[in-house]
Enzyme design. Structure first.
Site, PDB file in Angstrom:
ATOM      1  N   LYS A 153     -21.020  48.660 -20.862  1.00  0.00           N
ATOM      2  CA  LYS A 153     -20.263  49.815 -21.348  1.00  0.00           C
ATOM      3  C   LYS A 153     -20.518  49.765 -22.726  1.00  0.00           C
ATOM      4  O   LYS A 153     -19.863  48.576 -23.211  1.00  0.00           O
ATOM      5  CB  LYS A 153     -19.076  50.071 -20.715  1.00  0.00           C
ATOM      6  CG  LYS A 153     -18.486  51.502 -21.493  1.00  0.00           C
ATOM      7  CD  LYS A 153     -16.994  51.529 -20.518  1.00  0.00           C
ATOM      8  CE  LYS A 153     -16.226  52.636 -21.170  1.00  0.00           C
ATOM      9  NZ  LYS A 153     -14.900  52.936 -20.506  1.00  0.00           N
ATOM     10  N   SER A 210     -14.003  57.385 -18.867  1.00  0.00           N
ATOM     11  CA  SER A 210     -14.871  57.383 -19.955  1.00  0.00           C
ATOM     12  C   SER A 210     -16.094  56.493 -19.634  1.00  0.00           C
ATOM     13  O   SER A 210     -17.024  56.231 -20.262  1.00  0.00           O
ATOM     14  CB  SER A 210     -14.068  56.568 -21.163  1.00  0.00           C
ATOM     15  OG  SER A 210     -13.653  55.330 -21.007  1.00  0.00           O
ATOM     16  N   SER A 252     -10.519  55.206 -16.399  1.00  0.00           N
ATOM     17  CA  SER A 252     -11.901  55.309 -16.768  1.00  0.00           C
ATOM     18  C   SER A 252     -12.736  54.502 -16.017  1.00  0.00           C
ATOM     19  O   SER A 252     -14.073  54.803 -16.148  1.00  0.00           O
ATOM     20  CB  SER A 252     -12.001  54.860 -18.391  1.00  0.00           C
ATOM     21  OG  SER A 252     -11.321  55.823 -19.170  1.00  0.00           O
TER      22      SER A 252
END
Length: 496
Positions: free
Chosen positions: A88, A163, A187
């Site tokens: 990520k 996220s 997230s």
């Protein structure tokens, strides 16, 4: 269900096939495939689906292929060595920029690799590149006001959640079997629920410390992974624990089978404000509760073990994070950051904090006290069961980052209604893809446990997965528009 809007690259003819990470690892150990073949297949799959999903932000394909070739020469494929994965884009990786999903940051390559990324790599994962997140992970969808959203492989008109939405899209679409994610308010679990994946938020401190989070007043961030099977998640934490073990937490070891103990499970479906969750989320929890009872567990209906005030306090804390980015990002993140290019939602959250600054000390005190309050809920229960989300993955734009702030706030609170408690308490929780909405979108079910008790969640998750195998995208949509192309061509094309 097959629709023109599904998008995956599963291909039974290439090296990745329909296999999870554990099966691929076994093939590597037995000489049935090679690390280069797996990385090649992942890059070929990516070239087919990412034009539709738009889930990646930067790549290191040549480096990944070189690393795979080196691993093949060494030939020792213990743990997850040789498996393709993504990072990520809020952790540093030497040679790639870290943009945190924000147009405000310069695109320049980092000179170091963060501790969490290093731990992931030490398990043997070959990082192909980095995946999208919304700006600084401040919302529950991977969207942007001035660039392309990451799109849900189950239905490309819908959100991946956030996220860690870019990572979720890559795993759900079959590009890689596992990808890095992190969780500051849901997230990991939110995109897992949106994209039909397994998402465990571990206990605070289970992995190496996240550099940007460890100095927060309350460290709400936990790093982890997204996978398609429970055994992959369990195996990852076993492998990661061999690289780093936090002595303040009980060791996990490698959990490979359901637990023998029958659990006491507390169940609730209403949001903290007393409103009902969407019918598909209530139905998912009720069916999960029935399955737990059939397996011999005791399920009791309870009131939410979180006070109604918690939602406002957490939003104010979230606003503090946004205000820190707006006012101090040049010092804490990058000296060349341009605050004028920050998202409207980031500015809206920051203004919410400054307008309510007089309340922050009291909110922070209550959040500090919450850890002990939350722990007390497990004096008479082993696990808490709830929806993961207030409703299934919304259409792109429902949580747009340029909505009027009050509208955005209300929609976000209604959607991400169940996950933040474990970030403040530090306790673990997992989302499992146990249901589908009438439109075919996945619906997650959320199980939470006491601090350090990931073993309870993994044992229960293994049992539930065995009793009711999770539905994967490739099994439901064998002829999706991008999937058909990938299945026909992936074995013939070179990486983009």
């Amino acid at each position: 269900m097959t629709t023109p809007n599904t998008c995956h690259a599963f291909n039974p003819k290439d090296a990745l096939g329909h296999h999870d990470a554990c099966a691929l690892s076994e093939q590597l150990q037995q000489g049935g495939t090679s690390a280069k073949a797996l990385v090649d297949a992942a890059l070929q799959r990516l070239s087919h689906v990412d034009p539709h999903l738009k889930a990646t932000v930067s790549m290191q394909a040549e480096h990944a292929l070189e690393q795979a070739e080196l691993l093949d020469k060494v030939g020792q494929f213990e743990e997850f060595k040789g498996l393709p994965a993504f990072l990520k884009d809020n952790l540093d990786l030497e040679g790639l920029p870290t943009l945190h999903g924000s147009a405000s940051l310069p695109r320049r390559n980092k000179q170091r690799t963060s501790a969490v990324a290093r731990q992931l790599m030490d398990t043997g994962l070959v990082l192909l590149g980095k995946t999208k997140l919304p700006e600084f992970g401040l919302t529950a969808t991977t969207e942007f006001s001035a660039s392309e959203a990451a799109r849900n492989p189950w239905h490309t008109d819908h959100s991946t959640g956030g996220s860690s939405g870019g990572s979720a899209a890559m795993v759900a679409a079959g590009v890689v079997p596992i990808a890095h994610a992190n969780d500051g308010g849901g997230s990991i679990r939110i995109p897992a629920a949106c994209c039909g994946l397994v998402g465990l938020k571990p206990s605070r401190g289970r992995l190496q410390a996240n550099e940007l989070a460890k100095h927060l007043p309350i460290n709400i961030v936990s790093d982890g992974v997204l996978t398609r099977t429970v055994r992959d998640t369990a195996a990852f934490y076993a492998h990661a624990e061999r690289q780093y073990w936090n002595p303040t937490l009980p060791a996990l070891g490698h959990i490979t089978r359901p637990g023998r103990k029958r659990l006491t499970i507390g169940m609730f479906t209403r949001k903290l404000n007393g409103e009902d969750s969407a019918p598909e989320c209530v139905d998912a929890v009720q069916k999960a509760a029935m399955l737990c009872e059939q397996l011999g567990h005791e399920v009791r209906e309870i009131a939410p073990p979180v006070p109604a005030q918690f939602a406002d306090d957490f939003l104010l804390y979230w606003g503090m994070l946004a205000a820190s980015v707006v006012h101090f990002g040049r010092f804490a993140v990058d000296r060349k950051m341009n605050p004028a290019q920050l998202e409207p939602l980031t500015h809206g959250l920051a203004k919410h904090f400054t307008r309510n600054l007089h309340r922050f000390a009291f909110a922070l005190r209550r959040l500090y006290q919450f850890e002990k309050q939350y722990a007390s809920a497990f004096e008479h229960m082993d696990v808490v069961l709830s929806p993961t989300l207030g409703h299934a993955a919304p259409p792109i734009g429902h949580l747009a980052l340029n909505l009027p702030f009050e509208e955005a706030r209300q929609r976000l609170v209604n959607f991400a209604a169940f996950t933040a408690a474990q970030n403040v308490s530090g306790a673990p929780a997992i989302s499992l893809p146990m249901h589908q909405a009438t439109n075919g979108l996945p619906v997650g079910v959320h199980f939470a446990a006491a601090m350090g008790h990931e073993f309870r969640l993994l044992e229960l998750a293994l049992e539930l997965e065995q009793a009711q195998p999770f539905k994967m995208l490739h099994a439901l949509t064998p002829t999706s528009h991008a999937g058909r192309q990938a299945a026909d061509k992936a074995s013939q094309l070179k990486p983009a």
